[in-house]
Design a protein around this motif. Structure first.
Motif, short mmCIF file in Angstrom:
data_model
loop_
_atom_site.label_atom_id
_atom_site.label_comp_id
_atom_site.label_asym_id
_atom_site.label_seq_id
_atom_site.Cartn_x
_atom_site.Cartn_y
_atom_site.Cartn_z
N SER A 1 -11.61 -46.31 41.83
CA SER A 1 -11.42 -45.35 42.93
C SER A 1 -11.13 -46.03 44.26
N ARG B 1 -15.27 -39.51 34.54
CA ARG B 1 -15.61 -38.52 35.55
C ARG B 1 -14.30 -37.96 36.09
N PRO B 2 -13.86 -36.81 35.60
CA PRO B 2 -12.57 -36.26 36.01
C PRO B 2 -12.42 -36.10 37.52
N GLU B 3 -13.55 -35.84 38.20
CA GLU B 3 -13.50 -35.67 39.65
C GLU B 3 -13.08 -36.95 40.38
N SER B 4 -13.11 -38.08 39.71
CA SER B 4 -12.73 -39.35 40.34
C SER B 4 -11.22 -39.46 40.52
N GLY B 5 -10.46 -38.59 39.88
CA GLY B 5 -9.01 -38.61 40.03
C GLY B 5 -8.33 -39.52 39.01
N TYR C 1 -8.49 -41.92 33.95
CA TYR C 1 -9.20 -41.59 35.19
C TYR C 1 -9.78 -42.83 35.86
#
Length: 369
Positions: free
Chosen positions: A195, A237-241, A259
């Motif tokens: 990230s 963690r999909p929210e990590s992009g 991801y």
């Protein structure tokens, strides 16, 4: 490099929890179960890694997974035996798709290494300290584990890899609780987080490491009996992009490796299998060397922001508990049900369900009347 130190006065608990969607998206009932479990976990464990899993195998959809870390068995048990948790767990239906794997680990049987000063995994339970001597060579993981010596190799109590059942597309109704396991099963958690990478490092990573890293992870997961892999989970963690603009566009749908933050959990029959596959796989040997060249103090990515960590534990037979409620047949350790060293709690009956146990009991009572 840095390694984790946790208190030696008592072991800690690594509790893995999961909810299978029984498809690629959760139903309303499954969504409610996930929400309830998240509420129960709130303000409980010291650290919780909330993830989505591809599987138990990709063709069967996805799962929600939580990796939770507890300072001691007492802190875990206080939560586990609380009325809200027990009410929730005991009320789960026979097709819930919910599972748990509880691992109890002392500092003398674990190691964690990372390339950054911020904690990951069980480092949240203690502190990170510089690792200046046990890093960068084959066998350094073994050298970090105190109970592993030249005379005590922490080998499996089984003489051979047990026969594995297949993960099937059929949901196994009821509860399967496993209470005994072979000695010295090795659990490994590997995590990567891209990230914080800036454009130059991201381009470098995509050009040199993305493909080989995917190949290596695929090789390990697919190693099966030869590689000593009992079970594996690919999570993210999909929210990590997404890692890049091209990620997520490949045929086949959801791929956790697309991801930024992803975690792989593997159970090996023992640590020796893990070591052998790492040294034997040519792709991994080359990947490891290239990474050290790029990220060493004199390398082009010496000041890179990529995060990596690996945590490892070697488990005594008595320090594993597993329970599967309405999961796909063959999920996790269920694939070895009834095989040497893997014992199901007799109270769950022939097929692992409480309902079957009660039916058997009632049937016996009637025949005896």
């Amino acid at each position: 490099m840095y390694m984790a130190e946790v208190p030696r006065s008592h072991p800690f608990v690594f509790l893995l929890l999961g909810v299978q969607y029984h498809g690629h998206t959760p139903s309303a009932t499954t969504t409610a179960t996930i929400s309830q479990l998240e509420t129960l976990l709130k303000d409980s464990a010291v650290h919780i890694e909330s993830l989505e899993q591809s599987g138990p195998i990709p063709s069967l959809g996805r799962s929600r997974v939580w990796l939770t870390y507890w300072t001691s068995p007492a802190s875990h048990d206080e939560w586990w035996t609380s009325a809200p948790v027990q009410t929730f767990w005991n009320a789960l239906p026979d097709n819930a798709g919910v599972w748990r794997e509880k691992l109890t680990l002392p500092m003398s049987r674990v190691q964690l290494g990372t390339n950054v000063t911020s904690p990951s995994g069980f480092a949240h339970l203690g502190k990170l300290v510089p690792n200046t001597t046990k890093s960068g060579y084959w066998g350094c993981y073994r050298d970090r584990i105190e109970e592993c010596t030249e005379t005590e190799r922490l080998e499996s109590s089984l003489g051979a890899f047990p026969e594995r059942g297949e993960v099937k597309g059929e949901v196994r109704s009821g509860r399967v609780r496993m209470e005994r396991f072979p000695e010295n099963i090795c659990v490994v958690v590997e995590g990567q987080d891209n990230s914080a990478m800036e454009s130059e490092e991201r381009e470098h990573w995509m050009e040199r490491f993305d493909g080989p890293a995917r190949k290596w992870i695929g090789d390990v997961v697919g190693a099966g009996e030869e590689g000593g892999v009992l079970a594996s989970m690919l999570c993210c963690r999909p929210e990590s992009g997404l890692l890049s603009g091209e990620s997520g566009k490949k045929e086949g749908g959801f791929d956790t490796l697309d991801y930024n933050r992803k975690v792989q959990v593997l159970y090996f029959l023992d640590m020796g299998y893990m070591e052998r596959i790492g040294k034997k796989n040519r792709g991994h040997v080359k990947l490891r060397g290239s990474f050290m060249e790029s990220y060493c103090p004199a390398g082009p990515m010496a000041n890179g922001k990529q995060l990596m960590w690996v945590e490892q534990g070697v488990l005594k037979s008595k320090d594993i508990e597993a329970e599967y409620i309405g999961c796909y047949d063959g999920t996790g350790f269920m694939a070895f049900e009834g095989k040497p060293g893997f014992v199901v709690d007799e109270k769950t009956g022939d097929d692992g369900s409480w309902s079957r146990y009660l039916k058997n009991l009632l049937g016996w009572a009637k025949s005896s009347a």
